[in-house]
Structures are given as C-alpha cells and as structure tokens.
Enzyme design. Structure first.
Site, PDB file in Angstrom:
ATOM      1  N   GLU A   1       1.829  -0.463  -5.032  1.00 30.32           N
ATOM      2  CA  GLU A   1       0.791   0.501  -5.390  1.00 30.32           C
ATOM      3  C   GLU A   1       1.420   1.884  -5.400  1.00 30.32           C
ATOM      4  O   GLU A   1       1.727   2.449  -4.362  1.00 30.32           O
ATOM      5  CB  GLU A   1      -0.361   0.475  -4.371  1.00 30.32           C
ATOM      6  CG  GLU A   1      -1.528   1.339  -4.815  1.00 30.32           C
ATOM      7  CD  GLU A   1      -2.111   2.270  -3.756  1.00 30.32           C
ATOM      8  OE1 GLU A   1      -3.170   2.840  -4.024  1.00 30.32           O
ATOM      9  OE2 GLU A   1      -1.491   2.458  -2.681  1.00 30.32           O
TER      10      GLU A   1
ATOM     11  N   ASP B   1       0.839  -1.198   0.000  1.00 30.38           N
ATOM     12  CA  ASP B   1       0.000   0.000   0.000  1.00 30.38           C
ATOM     13  C   ASP B   1       0.880   1.258   0.000  1.00 30.38           C
ATOM     14  O   ASP B   1       1.879   1.319   0.723  1.00 30.38           O
ATOM     15  CB  ASP B   1      -0.873  -0.023   1.265  1.00 30.38           C
ATOM     16  CG  ASP B   1      -1.931   1.056   1.253  1.00 30.38           C
ATOM     17  OD1 ASP B   1      -2.724   1.091   0.305  1.00 30.38           O
ATOM     18  OD2 ASP B   1      -1.973   1.863   2.211  1.00 30.38           O
TER      19      ASP B   1
HETATM   20  C1  NOJ Z   1      -4.471   2.882  -1.049  1.00 30.29           C
HETATM   21  C2  NOJ Z   1      -5.589   1.923  -0.785  1.00 30.29           C
HETATM   22  O1  NOJ Z   1      -5.877   1.208  -1.953  1.00 30.29           O
HETATM   23  C3  NOJ Z   1      -6.752   2.750  -0.291  1.00 30.29           C
HETATM   24  O2  NOJ Z   1      -7.938   2.002  -0.222  1.00 30.29           O
HETATM   25  C4  NOJ Z   1      -6.378   3.344   1.042  1.00 30.29           C
HETATM   26  O3  NOJ Z   1      -7.409   4.190   1.486  1.00 30.29           O
HETATM   27  C5  NOJ Z   1      -5.089   4.150   0.955  1.00 30.29           C
HETATM   28  N1  NOJ Z   1      -4.077   3.490   0.197  1.00 30.29           N
HETATM   29  C6  NOJ Z   1      -4.534   4.430   2.333  1.00 30.29           C
HETATM   30  O4  NOJ Z   1      -4.105   3.243   2.930  1.00 30.29           O
END
Ligand code: NOJ
Length: 536
Positions: free
Chosen positions: A251, A199
């Site tokens: 991500e 993440d």
């Molecule tokens: C990316 C995640 O996919 C999202 O759902 C989340 O709110 C943020 N990062 C913060 O963790």
C-alpha cells in the site's frame, strides 16, 4: 491452482468488523466470515484480503495492533483463523492478511515497556522517542490523521506517530524490529496464509536526523526513502523460501509511477494497489492515460498491474461517480457535494466491467458487488474514525464506507447477525433492496453483474493477466481487445455510440439501444473478426 495465481487474481477485501457477525454482538467476526465463504466462492473470487484481524484496542479499526501473533478476541481465536484458512483453501480461495509494520498500538508490550523504561533506554530505541525543542515537539511533522505527529510521554519525551497518538511509529533502524517482523511473517506463512498486504509500505524508513518538512507537497522525510527497499528484499527472501507461491501487495500512495515501480522489482514486492486508477475521474481520456502510465511503469519490472475502485479508506465509488467531480482525493473528502445515486450506480456498473477486463489483478471491496453507496449521514456521535476526531470533524473520515453489510431482510441488521443486535455502525434505512438475498437471481442487480463478470473472467482465456490492445473509437469511449476473441468497450461520452460490427455481446452493464452502446455503459464482446488497433 497455478503458481502465478496472483498475477490475474480477483481479490475480495474483507473488513472483518463489518462483513458478517456470527456471534451476534454487533461486530463482524471470523465465524461470520466462515459462514459466508460459500457466498464468496460462488461470487467467483480467487483470494480474500483481510484487514487487520489482530488483537487491537481498535483506535484505528485494527491498524493499531497490540499482538501480531493472535486474533482479536471480538473476532475469534487463532484456532478459528486456522480453520478459516483451511476451509477457504478447500474452496480454492487464497488468504492474504494485513501486516502493519510502520506502527503498532500503544498497548503493544514493546510500547508499554518503552514508556516504563524511560529516556535513553533500549526499550525506547524500538520507537522514535526524542526530546522536544523549545517546549514543543522535536520537528514540524504532521500526523496523516491531523495535528502534530508527536505526542508527549508522561516523563516529557515525545514519541512519533504518523497516524493517531495511539499508533507509535516503530524504528526500523533497530535490528530487533527487523527480526520481529521476519518472525511474524513466518508465523503466518507457516499457518498457510498466501500473502500479506503491507500497510503504509512506503513509510517505514525515516530520514536521518528527522529534519523538518520544508514543502508538504514535495518529497517527505518519512515517505519513500531508499532504505525501504532493503526491508522488502529481506521479506521477499522469506516469501520465496516457501515452496508454493507466497506474495506481497504494497500500500503506497506515491505521486511518481517510476518510484512506485521500484517496489515491484523482481526481488521486492509482487504487486501494489493502483490508487491512480482509484483516484481518476470518470473520464475516458484521463482513464486511458492512467491505464497507459500504469502499464508503462509495470512492464520494465514485469509486475502485473492491479485495478482498484474502492477500499475501506475512500468514499464508495457509487457515491463518487454520482458527483459533479468524480475524482477522489483525501483532501476533498470532506466536501459532501450532492450525489446522483442512479448515475453513480450506472457508472459503477460500467466501471466494474472496465476494471474486470483490464490486464492484471483486481481488488473488490466488500459491498461494492452490492452497489452500496457511502453512508453520508452518520451522526457525529457514532463516528469512530480517528480522522474525524483528530480533525474535529473538518474531515468526516472513513466510517461511511465501513457500515456493516446487508445480507437479507427489510430492516437493520439486514441479516448481518441473527440476534438483532445493533451493528457497530448504524445501517441506512433504505437498504432492503441492496441485500444479497434481494439481489440474488435478479439479473439486473449489481450482484448478478459481478457474478457473471467474474464467471466470464475465469472462462475467457484472454482475461486476467496478459496483453491488451486499444481499439479505434470515437472520443469519450474506451475500447480494448484482450485477444482476438474478446473486447471491452466503455462509453463515457454523453451520447450513445455504435458498437463495433461483427461482434456478439457477452455481457452488458446496462440496457443497449439496438446496436448502440448508451452513455455510461460498458460491454464485453466476443469478436468474430480481428479489430484494428488504434494508432496511438
Ligand atoms: C492505511 C490503512 O488502509 C488505513 O486504514 C490506516 O488508517 C492507515 N494505513 C494507518 O495504518
């Protein structure tokens, strides 16, 4: 299973809360997932990526983790997760789980200890506590969910949170943070997980001195700093210490493909989500540019591309593709422009064949295989996304793509559970034709299209990772060969176009007009004769 399984894998994203509710309390859980593993095996996927399944107050749907070594009790138990991993492996399905290293929950023992210990304590050094400036926050950073990125502790110091105020950012200059996450990775690898989705992979390192943001559209002092790469080198060594292949998918939403590719160097992450593809409008020229830019950026680091149409953060693509503006951006999400569902569905079917034919890995967000639309008319009172809350509703947030799945029946809960308990987000009234049961066996359904395409993807030696060659076609059409026996043609122009001669249709996203390919339709073709590559 091959050692390089991840290079061409079709990975299905399970948002546990909304997948299947085994214990009938209105929230999805691991019992529910276990009961549907056969469904996923039959769909033809290679791996599952689970959104965070850890204990969490669910301020941000589980991206606020209070214990990285356990399972959220509403979802199940650690023992059940272990069982699930084993059962999935038995069906040939790998398991990727989410790791959230940028921040934790304010209920994590570390943050509680930091609040209790007070200013200047070593406990506060695991986070970003600072004194304010002139009665305000330490700098001008904004939370990605709206408002200031700083909140004041009861004793007056401020702590940093790039997301909600219940998600304090961890301080990666502190060696304890490194040790802790290395241990968490091993904890789950030792339990058989095959990989991690990281993440906010670009966000862990903050610029020294935490300077103000000068230009919100320029380089940010909390994104993509060079120091993050050292963290992923440490992590890669851990993954590589296991005999069978364990992998990472990052991500990162980054504007520069070259900087993006740096995360994919051979001693860092194995892959990352392709958000340029997701954000791209339904336009042949633009899509071709994105495919080329993606491949150009990935080639030098020998990383496989990934192709993504939807996830739990973005408007479902059936809805996006039915709008006048088919692109995605977070800034525009709040405009609920009218959408033509039939058009969106037609394009989403064509997009599925395009995506599943491109070289590399592919991500399928739960419900995409059912052709679900965004639930756009959720009442304000039921919305749970902190984005909605923190922006006072100016951004409607992400609940609309997180509505629990319809499995069977003609009314809510549509087989999401068997107790009839109301799902945690209400389901639309018109989902009876969208259920798995209703679509199964219907050759024209989205579900059967995904099943056929995934079956062929496994059977065709040219699909998955490997080369591709663009073919010469009229404007508005995308066509490429994967080997000398397989080609994919997608017509994004407004009129039907002739299909290449000497070919046989393996799969079509919609009805054909004789030997013509109608608008917004895609085909997979068996080629009987080498097709000439295009000049560019
Ligand atoms: C990316 C995640 O996919 C999202 O759902 C989340 O709110 C943020 N990062 C913060 O963790």
């Amino acid at each position: 299973m091959s050692d390089n399984w991840w290079r061409g894998a079709a990975i299905y994203q399970v948002y546990v809360r909304s997948f299947a509710d085994g214990d009938g309390d209105g929230t999805g859980d691991l019992t529910g997932v276990r009961s549907k593993l056969q469904y996923l095996a039959d769909l033809g996927i290679d791996a599952i990526w689970f959104n965070p399944w850890y204990p969490s107050p669910m301020d941000d749907g589980g991206y606020d983790v209070s214990d990285y070594r356990d399972i959220e009790p509403v979802f199940g138990s650690l023992a059940e997760a272990e069982k699930l991993i084993e059962e999935a492996h038995g069906l040939g399905i790998r398991i990727i789980i989410d790791i959230v290293p940028n921040h934790c929950s304010d209920e994590h023992p570390w943050f509680r200890a930091a609040l209790a210990a007070g200013p200047g304590s070593p406990e506060r050094e695991r986070f970003w506590f600072r004194d304010g400036v002139d009665g305000g926050p330490p700098n001008n950073w904004q939370s990605r969910f709206g408002g200031s990125a700083w909140t004041q502790a009861p004793d007056g110091q401020w702590f940093l949170h790039l997301y909600s105020s219940r998600q304090p950012d961890l301080n990666w200059t502190n060696p304890q943070v490194h040790t802790e996450f290395a241990d968490i990775l091993r904890f789950w690898f030792n339990r058989g997980v095959d990989g991690f989705r990281i993440d906010v992979a670009d966000g862990l390192v903050k610029q020294d001195g935490l300077p103000d943001v000068d230009d919100p559209d320029g380089r940010l002092p909390y994104s993509d700093l060079d120091g993050v790469h050292e963290i992923y080198r440490e992590w890669r060594k851990i993954a590589d210490s296991y005999e069978d292949k364990r992998v990472f998918v990052g991500e990162m939403w980054l504007p520069d493909p070259q900087r993006f590719a740096m995360y994919l160097r051979p001693d860092e992450l194995h892959s990352a989500f392709n958000f340029d593809f997701l954000s791209c409008p339904w336009d042949a020229k633009r899509l071709r540019e994105v495919v080329d830019a993606t491949r150009d950026a990935h080639a030098p680091v020998d990383a496989p591309a990934t192709w993504v149409l939807s996830n739990h953060d973005v408007t479902r693509h059936v809805t996006r593709y039915g709008r006048a503006d088919t692109s995605f951006s977070f800034a525009d999400r709040q405009h609920k422009a009218p959408t033509d569902r039939q058009l969106g569905l037609r394009r989403a079917r064509a997009a599925a064949l395009l995506t599943l034919a491109l070289p590399g890995g592919v991500y399928i967000y739960q419900g995409e295989e059912l052709g679900l639309s965004e639930a756009e008319d959720l009442a304000d009172e039921v919305r749970q996304d902190p984005v909605f809350r923190r922006t006072n509703g100016t951004d409607i947030g992400r609940d609309g793509c997180r509505v629990p799945l319809p499995w069977s029946g003609t009314e809510s809960p549509y087989g999401f559970n068997t107790t009839g308990a109301a799902p945690w987000l209400p389901q639309p009234d018109d989902w009876s034709a969208a259920t798995v049961a209703a679509q199964t066996g219907d050759e024209d359904s989205m579900l059967e299209l995904y099943r056929s395409a995934l079956r062929l993807r496994h059977a065709e030696p040219g699909l998955g990772d490997g080369p591709m060659t663009w073919l010469d076609v009229p404007e508005g059409v995308l066509a490429f060969a994967r080997d000398d026996r397989f080609a994919c043609v997608v017509n994004l122009s407004g009129a039907a176009v002739p299909m290449p001669p000497h070919t046989e249709v393996l799969l079509a996203s919609g009805p054909l007009e004789g030997t013509d390919l109608p608008s917004d339709t895609a085909v997979w073709l068996r080629t009987h004769q080498a097709m000439g590559p295009s000049s560019s």
